[in-house]
Design a protein around this motif. Structure first.
Motif, PDB file in Angstrom:
ATOM      1  N   PHE A 232       4.578  19.211 -37.621  1.00 39.52           N
ATOM      2  CA  PHE A 232       6.029  19.352 -37.584  1.00 39.52           C
ATOM      3  C   PHE A 232       6.723  18.082 -38.063  1.00 39.52           C
ATOM      4  CE2 PHE A 232       9.899  18.389 -35.167  1.00 39.52           C
ATOM      5  CZ  PHE A 232      10.723  19.408 -35.607  1.00 39.52           C
ATOM      6  N   LEU A 233       6.304  16.934 -37.557  1.00 39.81           N
ATOM      7  CA  LEU A 233       6.957  15.682 -37.919  1.00 39.81           C
ATOM      8  C   LEU A 233       6.769  15.364 -39.402  1.00 39.81           C
ATOM      9  CD1 LEU A 233       6.133  13.466 -34.800  1.00 39.81           C
ATOM     10  CD2 LEU A 233       8.321  14.509 -35.404  1.00 39.81           C
ATOM     11  N   PHE A 234       5.571  15.575 -39.925  1.00 43.22           N
ATOM     12  CA  PHE A 234       5.337  15.323 -41.344  1.00 43.22           C
ATOM     13  C   PHE A 234       6.170  16.265 -42.215  1.00 43.22           C
ATOM     14  CE2 PHE A 234       1.110  13.354 -40.142  1.00 43.22           C
ATOM     15  CZ  PHE A 234       1.478  12.068 -40.535  1.00 43.22           C
ATOM     16  N   ALA A 235       6.219  17.545 -41.829  1.00 40.05           N
ATOM     17  CA  ALA A 235       7.008  18.506 -42.604  1.00 40.05           C
ATOM     18  C   ALA A 235       8.498  18.182 -42.536  1.00 40.05           C
ATOM     19  CB  ALA A 235       6.749  19.917 -42.086  1.00 40.05           C
ATOM     20  N   LEU A 236       8.951  17.755 -41.365  1.00 38.87           N
ATOM     21  CA  LEU A 236      10.366  17.419 -41.204  1.00 38.87           C
ATOM     22  C   LEU A 236      10.738  16.202 -42.041  1.00 38.87           C
ATOM     23  CD1 LEU A 236      13.016  18.035 -39.746  1.00 38.87           C
ATOM     24  CD2 LEU A 236      12.265  16.539 -37.906  1.00 38.87           C
ATOM     25  N   LEU A 237       9.889  15.180 -42.010  1.00 39.37           N
ATOM     26  CA  LEU A 237      10.162  13.981 -42.801  1.00 39.37           C
ATOM     27  C   LEU A 237      10.089  14.284 -44.291  1.00 39.37           C
ATOM     28  CD1 LEU A 237       8.183  11.343 -40.701  1.00 39.37           C
ATOM     29  CD2 LEU A 237      10.666  11.647 -40.810  1.00 39.37           C
ATOM     30  N   ALA A 238       9.153  15.153 -44.687  1.00 40.79           N
ATOM     31  CA  ALA A 238       9.022  15.495 -46.099  1.00 40.79           C
ATOM     32  C   ALA A 238      10.232  16.254 -46.615  1.00 40.79           C
ATOM     33  CB  ALA A 238       7.751  16.321 -46.318  1.00 40.79           C
ATOM     34  N   SER A 239      10.854  17.048 -45.734  1.00 42.90           N
ATOM     35  CA  SER A 239      12.036  17.812 -46.148  1.00 42.90           C
ATOM     36  C   SER A 239      13.318  17.010 -46.032  1.00 42.90           C
ATOM     37  CB  SER A 239      12.148  19.076 -45.292  1.00 42.90           C
ATOM     38  OG  SER A 239      12.456  18.748 -43.935  1.00 42.90           O
ATOM     39  N   GLY A 240      13.210  15.795 -45.561  1.00 42.52           N
ATOM     40  CA  GLY A 240      14.404  14.993 -45.372  1.00 42.52           C
ATOM     41  C   GLY A 240      15.254  15.417 -44.196  1.00 42.52           C
ATOM     42  N   GLY A 241      14.712  16.270 -43.363  1.00 38.87           N
ATOM     43  CA  GLY A 241      15.424  16.722 -42.166  1.00 38.87           C
ATOM     44  C   GLY A 241      16.425  17.824 -42.420  1.00 38.87           C
ATOM     45  N   SER A 242      16.476  18.355 -43.654  1.00 33.31           N
ATOM     46  CA  SER A 242      17.498  19.360 -43.978  1.00 33.31           C
ATOM     47  C   SER A 242      17.358  20.621 -43.140  1.00 33.31           C
ATOM     48  CB  SER A 242      17.411  19.713 -45.467  1.00 33.31           C
ATOM     49  OG  SER A 242      16.113  20.209 -45.785  1.00 33.31           O
ATOM     50  N   ALA A 243      16.112  21.068 -42.934  1.00 25.86           N
ATOM     51  CA  ALA A 243      15.914  22.286 -42.141  1.00 25.86           C
ATOM     52  C   ALA A 243      16.406  22.113 -40.720  1.00 25.86           C
ATOM     53  CB  ALA A 243      14.434  22.678 -42.150  1.00 25.86           C
ATOM     54  N   LEU A 244      16.220  20.925 -40.170  1.00 23.76           N
ATOM     55  CA  LEU A 244      16.630  20.673 -38.791  1.00 23.76           C
ATOM     56  C   LEU A 244      18.144  20.634 -38.665  1.00 23.76           C
ATOM     57  CD1 LEU A 244      15.667  20.008 -35.937  1.00 23.76           C
ATOM     58  CD2 LEU A 244      15.710  17.600 -36.572  1.00 23.76           C
ATOM     59  N   TRP A 245      18.810  19.989 -39.608  1.00 18.17           N
ATOM     60  CA  TRP A 245      20.264  19.827 -39.483  1.00 18.17           C
ATOM     61  C   TRP A 245      21.000  21.145 -39.677  1.00 18.17           C
ATOM     62  CZ3 TRP A 245      18.440  16.177 -37.374  1.00 18.17           C
ATOM     63  CH2 TRP A 245      17.776  15.110 -37.960  1.00 18.17           C
TER      64      TRP A 245
END
Length: 556
Positions: A232-245
């Protein structure tokens, strides 16, 4: 692995034959008191205060009562009951005068959960010299014994219902009559819980073994959970956090729940000393990953909440969420410091020390926040008005109703000052202040999962529509276009156009919407119709069109 229990809390683990009978009696009395006080149609604060005092005093006694230091145990139990009774009285008596009183009471419950094992470990006597092993032992054995006692209560009820059904086969219904008797439910639940706790607390040596089995299961779960968190953390960092925001509504509680899971599972591997800690390299690696992941998860939760606050401003609920985030970040940062100072050789010892210090700090903070020392409603109201005055939110989009209903007396005081202004702000504030019900149609506060787009500028009518749709969110599917149909007699007609539906509503001059129209009249299915019974008449009216095609029913 060393199998030992801390020596200094023998008065909590020695056999005490009278404990089951004593706790069964206290539990039955406490349950009866709670049932009789709350099983009435009354919102009197003293009832909730006495019920909370009885419940929490008994709950504390079921964990700490023992033959040694009996006076200290009784005083602690009574003191905790008085504190929680006072918090319950404040929460109920304040009504809607104070915002977020339910969160304050929840903070008191959190304080109680931390205070019990700290007292059991003797922190009130030894302070920072309290061995971590004892606190850790009590936290886990308390959880195991409480879970076992609750399971016993459930099984007792199942047995009672089974016996009632059995005797009912031969026409004997005294068990059913007993269950329906006033106060029996509370008496039975309290007595069975107390008896179970008394038996289980007398077997803490065995419970300690069961505790280690539970921790072993948790340690096994730590491995796949750590792997999933890494992905999860690697995928989130790779996406620049866009999915989370893009998912700020749900991101914060999910991230905090995952951080809590990391904390619990990491400590299941770390245990209470290095000798008891697992020697499995994979589990140790998983514990390291989980310990290191707490801080980034809580930081992401803080950023997610920050985005939410930037969009909508502060509210009492968001301030309480910030408190939880700050505490979680403190744990995550302390774990990072412990990992850095201890390195691979001694990191678990620093984590245990951090657990004890943070538990005490969290306990004190929870008690202070439970007391009426800080008014989150006043803080939120001031910040919301500051956003309005700074132009960060338009007058049309400002939620005046929130000041009326969500921020307590502090919010209403601010709203009264706004109502004294001239112009649009004063008019909307006065309208919100005059309302007696926020959601007259639905019960509770529905979730806003729609978007309104207006084709007119009348701010007052816009607010009428917002309040009406908030009370009946099913009127809009996703994005909803709001059209002004003009005035008809003493009604202001509005159309709500969204994907798959069109709704029209009329508002009186005071903003109260008309009730929904009755269902269409249709002939009965068994009517004996003939051509002479059916006719077509001329009718003229208006029709809404979307992309050139008529939608909905015609209207005058």
């Amino acid at each position: 692995m060393i199998d030992e229990t801390p020596a200094d809390h023998e008065h909590f683990i020695e056999d005490y034959p009278e404990r089951p009978w004593l706790l069964a009696g206290l539990g039955g009395l406490a349950g009866l008191v709670v049932h009789l006080l709350l099983d009435v149609d009354s919102e009197e604060a003293w009832r909730y205060a006495l019920a909370s005092c009885a419940f929490f005093a008994f709950a504390a006694a079921s964990f700490v009562l023992g033959p040694r230091r009996l006076v200290q145990s009784i005083l602690f139990s009574l003191g905790l009951g008085v504190v929680m009774g006072g918090l319950a009285w404040l929460a109920v008596d304040s009504g809607d005068r104070v915002a977020g009183e339910e969160f304050a009471f929840a903070a008191g419950v959190f304080f109680s959960l931390l205070a019990v094992p700290l007292f059991q470990a003797g922190f009130h006597r030894r302070l920072w010299a309290t061995p971590y092993e004892e606190t850790h032992f009590h936290v886990w054995t308390d959880a195991v014994t409480a879970g076992g006692a609750l399971l016993f209560v459930l099984l007792s009820w199942l047995l009672l219902w089974l016996l009632d059904a059995l005797f009912g086969l031969i026409g004997i219904g005294f068990i059913g009559d007993m269950i329906e008797a006033t106060g029996f439910v509370g008496l039975f639940c309290g007595a069975t819980f107390g008896a179970a706790m008394g038996v289980l607390r007398n077997q803490l040596g065995i419970i300690g073994t069961l505790q280690r089995v539970v921790m072993l299961v948790f340690a096994l779960l730590a491995v796949p959970f750590a792997f999933a968190i890494m992905i999860f953390l690697f995928a989130l960092l790779a996406s620049g956090g866009s999915a989370l925001w893009e998912a700020t509504d749900d991101a914060t509680p999910v991230l905090l729940a995952c951080a809590l899971g990391c904390f619990v599972l990491a400590n299941a591997v770390v245990r209470d000393n290095d000798e008891a800690r697992s020697d499995n390299v994979v589990m140790i690696a998983a514990a390291l990953v989980l310990s290191a992941a707490i801080f980034p998860l809580t930081v992401f939760a803080a950023i997610s909440m920050g985005i939410r606050i930037d969009q909508h401003g502060l509210s009492p609920e968001r301030l309480w969420a910030l408190v939880a985030i700050v505490i979680a970040c403190a744990y995550g940062l302390a774990y990072w410091v412990g990992l850095a100072r201890g390195r691979l050789a001694d990191w678990s010892r620093y984590l245990r020390r951090a657990n004890l210090h943070l538990a005490v700090g969290s306990c004190v903070i929870a008690l202070l926040l439970a007391l009426p020392l800080v008014d989150f409603g006043a803080i939120s109201a001031r910040q919301q008005v500051a956003r309005l005055q700074a132009g960060e939110v338009s007058v049309e989009d400002f939620d005046f109703s929130a000041l009326r209903w969500d921020f307590g007396d502090a919010g209403r005081d601010v709203l009264r000052r706004l109502a004294q202004r001239e112009g649009q702000i004063g008019d909307l504030a006065a309208t919100a202040l005059a309302k007696q019900e926020r959601y007259p149609v639905s019960i509770g506060r529905p979730r806003k999962n729609y978007e309104l787009a207006f084709d007119f500028e009348d701010a007052e009518v816009r607010q009428w529509v917002r309040d009406h749709v908030a009370a009946s969110p099913w009127l809009c599917n996703g994005k909803c276009v709001v059209i002004d149909l003009g005035s008809d007699a003493d009604r202001r007609r509005i159309a709500l156009v969204s994907a798959g539906r069109v709704e029209t509503v009329g508002f009186r001059d005071d903003g109260v919407p008309d009730p929904p129209p009755p269902a269409s009249i249709v002939p009965p299915s068994d009517a004996d119709l003939s051509p002479e019974d059916v006719e077509v008449r001329e009718w003229t009216g208006r029709q809404i069109y979307v992309d050139g095609k008529p939608v909905g029913n015609p209207f005058p």
